[in-house]
Design an enzyme around this catalytic site. Structure first.
Site, PDB file in Angstrom:
ATOM      1  N   HIS A   1       0.859  -1.167  -0.050  1.00 32.40           N
ATOM      2  CA  HIS A   1       0.008  -0.158  -0.003  1.00 32.40           C
ATOM      3  C   HIS A   1       0.851   1.343   0.115  1.00 32.40           C
ATOM      4  O   HIS A   1       0.773   2.054  -0.992  1.00 32.40           O
ATOM      5  CB  HIS A   1      -0.922  -0.046   1.161  1.00 32.40           C
ATOM      6  CG  HIS A   1      -1.533  -1.054   1.424  1.00 32.40           C
ATOM      7  ND1 HIS A   1      -3.031  -1.534   0.625  1.00 32.40           N
ATOM      8  CD2 HIS A   1      -1.813  -2.179   2.341  1.00 32.40           C
ATOM      9  CE1 HIS A   1      -3.507  -2.408   1.017  1.00 32.40           C
ATOM     10  NE2 HIS A   1      -2.774  -2.824   1.919  1.00 32.40           N
TER      11      HIS A   1
HETATM   12  O1  RIB Z   1      -5.113   0.068   4.781  1.00 25.13           O
HETATM   13  C1  RIB Z   1      -3.639  -0.154   4.592  1.00 25.13           C
HETATM   14  C2  RIB Z   1      -3.343   0.847   5.490  1.00 25.13           C
HETATM   15  O2  RIB Z   1      -3.378   0.700   6.525  1.00 25.13           O
HETATM   16  C3  RIB Z   1      -1.599   1.094   5.017  1.00 25.13           C
HETATM   17  O3  RIB Z   1      -1.184   2.192   5.214  1.00 25.13           O
HETATM   18  C4  RIB Z   1      -0.985   0.079   6.348  1.00 25.13           C
HETATM   19  O4  RIB Z   1       0.168   0.406   6.771  1.00 25.13           O
HETATM   20  C5  RIB Z   1      -2.177   0.470   7.274  1.00 25.13           C
HETATM   21  O5  RIB Z   1      -1.768   1.831   7.910  1.00 25.13           O
END
Ligand code: RIB
Ligand code: CA
Length: 313
Positions: A243
């Site tokens: 992500h």
């Molecule tokens: O949903 C994904 C996000 O939530 C990313 O930033 C991961 O690190 C968590 O913080």
């Protein structure tokens, strides 16, 4: 062209770690003014520690790391040890950091750097719940007009939620903070699950990181091996989504991504859909477009960029 000045607000988290390493590996394009930790994946005591571990891994103990908010604006903190492990950086045991935590509070640090740099030169990169960012905006609304923009990982539309059927984790944890940010009028670019769920850590991509054969690449590979197991189990498929590095990759090469300028509003009233990013992708309302919502990414080129930059550390 001088490097773009950024503040990274983060809740490390293995994917946050790769995002921070990507930024620190790109000094010609990015100057990291500060890293501000927020409670999210794990409590603040761990996210601020992890941020320092990551800076030392990159040989950058010169980057100031600040501790920000230890809980959402009004809600109870929700964490994600089930994904990231108890430490938030499970997958490899690294020594405790030796660099000190900066004395200045994380929210003050955000205000300090935005006030000190010329208007329109600082970009805020938010990789976790938006509590620090919203608190800074509340403390000094003036910064909204001084920021060049906010690039954040959060939300979802076609991909729906990853922590509830309706909401992505970062927005779910602090929906009131997200509402303040999305209503701020600041130029916002959103990297939602719609994009990051296409940035999968496939075996060939992970092998190319391992093939770098450096202490950093070995650490990253161990982190990703641990971190992706949750999403592979949940979604099946050929790898877990990476992500947060999408935020930094957007700054380095926006041609990797595509999206639309649309209206995005945050659900804060309903328990059922708390934290949902209500994205008007089809322009069915007359609500003002307030965010560039990214829907797609060239994952092969994204991982090539990440791998090449990790190889520099
Ligand atoms: O949903 C994904 C996000 O939530 C990313 O930033 C991961 O690190 C968590 O913080
Ligand atoms: Ca994160």
């Amino acid at each position: 062209m001088p490097p773009r000045k950024i503040i990274i607000d983060t809740d490390p988290g293995q994917d946050d770690a790769v995002a921070i390493l990507l930024a620190l590996a790109s000094p010609d394009e990015i100057e990291v003014l500060a890293i501000t930790a927020v409670a999210g994946n794990v409590p603040l005591a761990l996210t601020q520690r992890n941020a320092r571990v990551i800076c030392e891994l990159a040989g950058r103990s010169d980057v100031p790391v600040h501790a920000g908010c230890d809980r959402p604006l009004i809600r109870q903190l929700v964490t994600a040890e089930n994904v990231h492990g108890k430490s938030g950086l499970d997958g490899v045991d690294l020594p405790a950091p030796t660099m000190a935590l900066a004395a200045m509070d994380g929210v003050e640090a955000i205000l300090h750097h935005i006030r000190r740099e010329p208007p329109g030169t600082v970009t805020l990169c938010a990789l976790g719940p938006l509590t620090n960012v919203a608190t800074a905006l509340r403390r000094d609304p003036e910064i909204a007009s001084r920021l060049a923009g906010i690039v954040l990982m959060g939300g979802a539309y076609f991909e729906v939620g990853n922590v509830t059927p309706a909401a992505e984790f970062n927005i779910y944890v602090d929906p009131e903070a997200a509402e303040i940010v999305f209503k701020s009028g600041i130029d916002i670019t959103v990297l939602p699950l719609d994009a990051t769920h296409k940035a999968l850590i496939t075996a060939p991509r992970l092998e190319r990181i391992v093939a770098l054969g450096t202490p950093v690449s070995r650490t990253v590979a161990s982190w990703l091996n641990f971190y992706e197991r949750f999403d592979v189990e949940k979604y099946g498929g050929e790898g877990g989504p990476l992500h947060d590095p999408c935020v930094i990759a957007w700054l380095l090469d926006p041609t990797l991504f595509s999206g639309r300028k649309i209206n995005v509003e945050i659900e804060t009233g309903s328990d059922l859909t708390r934290g949902m990013t209500v994205a008007d992708w089809w322009h069915v309302t007359t609500r003002e477009a307030n965010a560039l919502f990214i829907g797609d990414v060239d994952a092969e080129r994204l991982f090539a960029l990440i791998t090449e930059r990790l190889g520099r550390l």
